[in-house]
Design an enzyme around this catalytic site. Structure first.
Site, mmCIF file in Angstrom:
data_model
loop_
_atom_site.group_PDB
_atom_site.id
_atom_site.type_symbol
_atom_site.label_atom_id
_atom_site.label_comp_id
_atom_site.label_asym_id
_atom_site.label_seq_id
_atom_site.Cartn_x
_atom_site.Cartn_y
_atom_site.Cartn_z
ATOM 1 N N GLU A 104 -7.780 8.333 5.930
ATOM 2 C CA GLU A 104 -7.947 9.354 6.884
ATOM 3 C C GLU A 104 -8.668 10.886 7.113
ATOM 4 O O GLU A 104 -7.906 11.954 7.144
ATOM 5 C CB GLU A 104 -6.649 9.600 8.128
ATOM 6 C CG GLU A 104 -6.336 7.780 8.277
ATOM 7 C CD GLU A 104 -5.276 7.784 9.781
ATOM 8 O OE1 GLU A 104 -4.437 9.131 9.844
ATOM 9 O OE2 GLU A 104 -5.101 6.448 9.961
ATOM 10 N N TYR A 123 -4.689 1.657 15.825
ATOM 11 C CA TYR A 123 -3.680 2.063 16.581
ATOM 12 C C TYR A 123 -3.606 2.078 18.225
ATOM 13 O O TYR A 123 -2.774 1.145 18.373
ATOM 14 C CB TYR A 123 -2.415 3.274 16.287
ATOM 15 C CG TYR A 123 -2.352 3.278 15.244
ATOM 16 C CD1 TYR A 123 -1.005 3.120 14.376
ATOM 17 C CD2 TYR A 123 -2.818 3.409 13.553
ATOM 18 C CE1 TYR A 123 -0.065 2.499 13.205
ATOM 19 C CE2 TYR A 123 -2.416 3.527 12.439
ATOM 20 C CZ TYR A 123 -1.464 3.380 12.544
ATOM 21 O OH TYR A 123 -0.372 3.374 11.273
ATOM 22 N N GLU A 130 -3.689 0.006 7.831
ATOM 23 C CA GLU A 130 -2.263 0.298 8.627
ATOM 24 C C GLU A 130 -2.139 0.011 10.159
ATOM 25 O O GLU A 130 -3.556 -0.113 10.658
ATOM 26 C CB GLU A 130 -2.684 1.634 9.081
ATOM 27 C CG GLU A 130 -2.041 2.311 7.936
ATOM 28 C CD GLU A 130 -2.044 3.843 7.962
ATOM 29 O OE1 GLU A 130 -1.571 4.547 9.140
ATOM 30 O OE2 GLU A 130 -1.893 5.067 7.288
ATOM 31 N N HIS A 136 -3.133 10.993 -0.216
ATOM 32 C CA HIS A 136 -2.435 10.377 1.732
ATOM 33 C C HIS A 136 -2.053 12.148 1.982
ATOM 34 O O HIS A 136 -0.467 12.286 2.074
ATOM 35 C CB HIS A 136 -1.268 9.469 1.780
ATOM 36 C CG HIS A 136 -1.407 9.037 2.845
ATOM 37 N ND1 HIS A 136 -1.309 7.088 3.655
ATOM 38 C CD2 HIS A 136 -0.993 9.422 4.306
ATOM 39 C CE1 HIS A 136 -1.277 7.600 4.653
ATOM 40 N NE2 HIS A 136 -1.220 8.648 5.139
ATOM 41 N N ASN A 142 -8.268 2.243 9.365
ATOM 42 C CA ASN A 142 -6.908 2.122 10.334
ATOM 43 C C ASN A 142 -6.536 1.936 11.387
ATOM 44 O O ASN A 142 -7.563 3.270 12.458
ATOM 45 C CB ASN A 142 -5.448 3.494 9.559
ATOM 46 C CG ASN A 142 -5.453 3.526 8.395
ATOM 47 O OD1 ASN A 142 -5.251 2.597 7.594
ATOM 48 N ND2 ASN A 142 -4.566 4.467 7.762
ATOM 49 N N ARG A 155 0.750 -1.177 -0.340
ATOM 50 C CA ARG A 155 -0.066 0.274 -0.092
ATOM 51 C C ARG A 155 0.772 1.497 -0.018
ATOM 52 O O ARG A 155 1.961 0.914 1.194
ATOM 53 C CB ARG A 155 -0.873 -0.330 1.045
ATOM 54 C CG ARG A 155 -1.595 0.927 1.444
ATOM 55 C CD ARG A 155 -3.192 1.090 2.541
ATOM 56 N NE ARG A 155 -3.653 2.024 2.597
ATOM 57 C CZ ARG A 155 -2.975 3.294 3.682
ATOM 58 N NH1 ARG A 155 -2.663 3.375 4.444
ATOM 59 N NH2 ARG A 155 -3.701 4.826 3.653
HETATM 60 C C1 FCB Z 1 -1.698 7.739 10.121
HETATM 61 C C2 FCB Z 1 -1.214 7.964 9.008
HETATM 62 C C3 FCB Z 1 0.110 7.411 8.937
HETATM 63 C C4 FCB Z 1 1.261 7.026 9.421
HETATM 64 C C5 FCB Z 1 0.679 6.435 11.012
HETATM 65 C C6 FCB Z 1 1.682 6.243 12.292
HETATM 66 O O1 FCB Z 1 -2.508 8.438 11.448
HETATM 67 O O2 FCB Z 1 -2.172 7.750 8.362
HETATM 68 O O3 FCB Z 1 0.232 7.916 7.487
HETATM 69 O O4 FCB Z 1 1.455 8.130 9.857
HETATM 70 O O5 FCB Z 1 -0.753 7.068 11.428
#
Ligand code: FCB
Length: 469
Positions: A173, A301, A353, A128, A299, A84
């Site tokens: 995002e 985290y 992500e 992006h 995405n 990607r």
């Molecule tokens: C996301 C972004 C990516 C990277 C990660 C850690 O928000 O899409 O570019 O910075 O965080």
């Protein structure tokens, strides 16, 4: 010491499940003003004093623009099925409108062909975050005309590459662009206005739907979708105040994007909350936004813990926290995937992500990063659990292939499974990369020997629609 791959981790994934890694143009390419590339809002933002933690910029980054071929060899050595990446809009159409830059388009053509030669599926993202600076001069994403410029950009990229890329993502995002870029002003273009931010969010969603329709009308062969950053919202306490705030935050981060995309309307509680800052919506916009997609990218985290009274101290949970200050909370990914699947008629989902910034040291050509390996392994297990519970998952991609320019954090925060020595541009596979390679090897051996998992009745479409199919 490289962590062993848990024996049960390769179970549960459909044979056509896509495994990949992700990057984005501004974060790795460098060559900021080379071969006709125009400036983006991030080039401009990096020049503002005090906004980037280490006062760095994307001028050189990982020098991927020149080292792309070696980087693709690296990708191939990992055994991933998908990559990607994003196209830099100002590299291919420097002013955002007007003349195209053939050298920019040539670069992405070489990249896409290079991926295909190595048996890796290209997953292309159009936006992006690196909007051409000239478009910001006329209001950027706050100006409705930018939606039209975006459609032109999408069509131009499709004309050149659409026959060879597996998937095209419109935006990465939109919440980050709208809120961090236009409300809090900590990301480019550095604007601080809630009204502008919500208009930006609307224009991003609208341009996504417009682009989907235009691409399909042009006969685009790639699968089409969007990538959202989503987190489950948990109240800090069960007080009525915390619960109400949590619901609102859920509305602002998740439902503001998912409701229009899948239900064709903005959530009423958020509209009420915004009062005079609600965006201008024209007749037909909501139907355009709700244009069906081929896939949804998420995405993930961490989770968010919401308190109405005081800032949440992330260490309070007693869990590990990454270098970004984000709590490691893998079960939140299962929870999120189940919720999205339950609440919305979603197409196949990719985790586009997932990864972590940890303190890395490269010693004698090795980077021992057991925390990153654990992070990735635990989140893959969380995806497996979501599949077990019936969520139509199509793929998983690690953020990121390389250490890179982490936006306002500069180069200090390292997310790569490959270490980059910025002084020499030397790449070193971290232990997490070696682990991922072994995992993928087990995974492909496993899927070669297994029959496809039976398709649950409610998901009959998923095998044919899944991008890996
Ligand atoms: C996301 C972004 C990516 C990277 C990660 C850690 O928000 O899409 O570019 O910075 O965080």
């Amino acid at each position: 010491m490289i962590r062993p791959v848990p024996a049960d981790l390769t179970l549960n994934f459909p044979p056509d499940f896509v495994w990949g890694v992700a990057t984005s143009a501004f974060q790795i390419e460098g060559a900021a003003a080379e071969d006709g590339k125009g400036p983006s809002i991030w080039d401009d933002f990096c020049r503002v004093q005090g906004v980037i933690a280490d006062a760095s910029n994307g001028n050189i980054a990982c020098d991927h623009y020149h080292r792309w071929s070696d980087d693709l060899d690296l990708l191939a050595s990992l055994g991933v099925g998908a990559y990607r990446f994003s196209v830099s809009w100002p590299r291919v159409r420097p002013g955002g409108a007007g003349a195209w830059n053939p050298k920019g388009l040539d670069f992405y053509e070489r990249l896409v062909d290079g991926l295909l030669e190595r048996g890796i599926q290209p997953y292309l993202t159009l936006n992006h975050w690196d909007l051409p600076a000239e478009l910001q001069a006329t209001g950027g994403w706050g100006n409705r005309d930018t939606t039209q410029r975006f459609v032109e950009y999408a069509l131009g990229v499709d004309t050149r590459l659409g026959d060879r890329v597996k998937a095209i993502t419109t935006h990465n995002e939109p919440w980050v662009i709208a809120v961090l870029g236009h409300k809090r002003g900590v990301f480019a273009p550095g604007i601080k206005s809630r009204a502008v931010a919500m208009q930006v969010a609307h224009h991003l969603l609208l341009s996504h739907g417009m682009a989907l329709n235009a691409l399909r009308a042009q006969g685009c062969k790639a699968k089409l979708g969007i990538v959202l950053n989503l987190s489950p919202m948990h109240p800090a306490t069960t007080s009525a105040q915390d619960l109400a705030k949590t619901e609102l935050e859920d509305g602002l981060l998740l439902r503001w994007y998912l409701d229009p995309l899948f239900k064709g309307r903005y959530p009423t509680d958020v509209l009420e909350h915004l009062g005079p800052d609600v965006p201008l919506v024209q007749h037909g916009d909501m139907a355009t936004i709700a244009t069906p997609m081929d896939f949804l990218g998420i995405n993930y985290y961490s989770r968010s813990v919401v308190s109405a009274t005081r800032p949440w101290d992330v260490h309070q949970s007693g869990r590990e926290v990454t270098e970004m200050g984000w709590e490691v909370y893998p079960e939140g990914l299962t929870e999120l995937l189940l919720r999205v699947h339950h609440d919305y008629p979603v197409p196949p989902i990719y985790v586009t992500e997932n990864g972590g910034a940890f303190k890395d040291e490269c010693i004698n050509g090795r980077v021992h990063d057991p925390l990153r390996t654990d992070y990735i392994a635990r989140h893959i297990a969380a995806v497996a659990e979501a599949i077990r519970q019936g969520v139509p998952m199509a793929g998983y991609m690690v953020w990121s292939l390389l250490d890179n320019f982490e936006w306002a954090s500069g180069y200090a925060k390292r997310f790569g499974i490959v270490h980059v020595d910025y002084a020499t541009q030397r790449r070193t596979l971290k232990d997490s990369a070696l682990w991922y390679r072994t995992f993928l090897h087990h995974q492909s051996a496993q899927s070669m020997h297994s029959e496809p998992a039976p398709t649950p009745a409610s998901e009959t479409e998923w095998n044919t629609v899944a991008l890996g199919a």
